[in-house]
Design a protein around this motif. Structure first.
Motif, mmCIF file in Angstrom:
data_model
loop_
_atom_site.group_PDB
_atom_site.id
_atom_site.type_symbol
_atom_site.label_atom_id
_atom_site.label_comp_id
_atom_site.label_asym_id
_atom_site.label_seq_id
_atom_site.Cartn_x
_atom_site.Cartn_y
_atom_site.Cartn_z
ATOM 1 N N ALA A 116 28.805 8.649 -9.361
ATOM 2 C CA ALA A 116 29.140 9.055 -10.729
ATOM 3 C C ALA A 116 30.246 8.175 -11.301
ATOM 4 C CB ALA A 116 29.557 10.527 -10.754
ATOM 5 N N ALA A 117 31.188 7.767 -10.476
ATOM 6 C CA ALA A 117 32.268 6.896 -10.935
ATOM 7 C C ALA A 117 31.732 5.523 -11.322
ATOM 8 C CB ALA A 117 33.345 6.773 -9.851
ATOM 9 N N VAL A 118 30.817 4.971 -10.522
ATOM 10 C CA VAL A 118 30.212 3.673 -10.827
ATOM 11 C C VAL A 118 29.398 3.776 -12.118
ATOM 12 C CG1 VAL A 118 28.477 2.001 -10.055
ATOM 13 C CG2 VAL A 118 30.238 2.803 -8.471
ATOM 14 N N LEU A 119 28.626 4.828 -12.269
ATOM 15 C CA LEU A 119 27.820 5.022 -13.472
ATOM 16 C C LEU A 119 28.712 5.140 -14.710
ATOM 17 C CD1 LEU A 119 25.033 5.472 -14.754
ATOM 18 C CD2 LEU A 119 25.308 7.908 -14.261
ATOM 19 N N ALA A 120 29.789 5.919 -14.637
ATOM 20 C CA ALA A 120 30.704 6.069 -15.771
ATOM 21 C C ALA A 120 31.334 4.732 -16.147
ATOM 22 C CB ALA A 120 31.791 7.094 -15.437
ATOM 23 N N PHE A 121 31.714 3.956 -15.153
ATOM 24 C CA PHE A 121 32.308 2.640 -15.402
ATOM 25 C C PHE A 121 31.302 1.728 -16.096
ATOM 26 C CE2 PHE A 121 33.417 -1.690 -14.273
ATOM 27 C CZ PHE A 121 34.793 -1.725 -14.451
ATOM 28 N N HIS A 124 30.577 2.819 -19.702
ATOM 29 C CA HIS A 124 31.694 2.520 -20.600
ATOM 30 C C HIS A 124 31.611 1.064 -21.072
ATOM 31 C CE1 HIS A 124 35.715 2.403 -22.293
ATOM 32 N NE2 HIS A 124 35.874 1.256 -21.643
ATOM 33 N N PHE A 125 31.397 0.144 -20.148
ATOM 34 C CA PHE A 125 31.389 -1.257 -20.519
ATOM 35 C C PHE A 125 30.084 -1.676 -21.201
ATOM 36 C CE2 PHE A 125 35.080 -1.260 -17.785
ATOM 37 C CZ PHE A 125 35.957 -1.953 -18.601
ATOM 38 N N GLU A 126 28.973 -0.991 -20.908
ATOM 39 C CA GLU A 126 27.736 -1.276 -21.626
ATOM 40 C C GLU A 126 27.859 -0.850 -23.081
ATOM 41 O OE1 GLU A 126 24.542 0.590 -19.479
ATOM 42 O OE2 GLU A 126 24.778 -0.765 -17.764
ATOM 43 N N SER A 127 28.459 0.319 -23.327
ATOM 44 C CA SER A 127 28.620 0.790 -24.707
ATOM 45 C C SER A 127 29.643 -0.054 -25.444
ATOM 46 C CB SER A 127 28.995 2.271 -24.754
ATOM 47 O OG SER A 127 30.264 2.480 -24.176
#
Length: 91
Positions: free
Chosen positions: A76-81, A84-87
């Motif tokens: 979940a931490a990797v996905l959130a990171f 964030h940078f994709e958006s």
């Protein structure tokens, strides 16, 4: 409050090389990704040492969990990171 952190390097193979997610376990709270480094087979000598220096500099400058929170799993931490940078790249 001072937090304790455990560093967990998480690797992902990609077509052009490898990606290193620099994950911290915020002891008692969850996980957070501090940064993501790309490694290519033809990277110049010394590139890895430069990334290590940046890793430590960022850790000293800012509490890792203040940037992205502390989800309960590494995934979940990797996905959130990444989200964030994709958006941010789309903006």
């Amino acid at each position: 409050m001072t937090h304790l952190y455990r560093y967990i390097p998480i690797w992902r193979r990609v077509q052009s090389g490898a990606v290193l997610y620099r994950v911290f376990e915020v002891i008692g709270s969850g996980f957070t990704v501090q940064s993501k480094d790309f490694f290519h087979a033809d990277a110049p000598t010394g590139a890895a040492a430069s990334l290590e220096a940046q890793f430590l500099e960022l850790l000293i400058e800012q509490d890792p969990h203040h940037r992205f929170g502390a989800p309960s799993t590494i995934e979940a931490a990797v996905l959130a990171f990444d989200q964030h940078f994709e958006s941010a790249a789309d903006a």
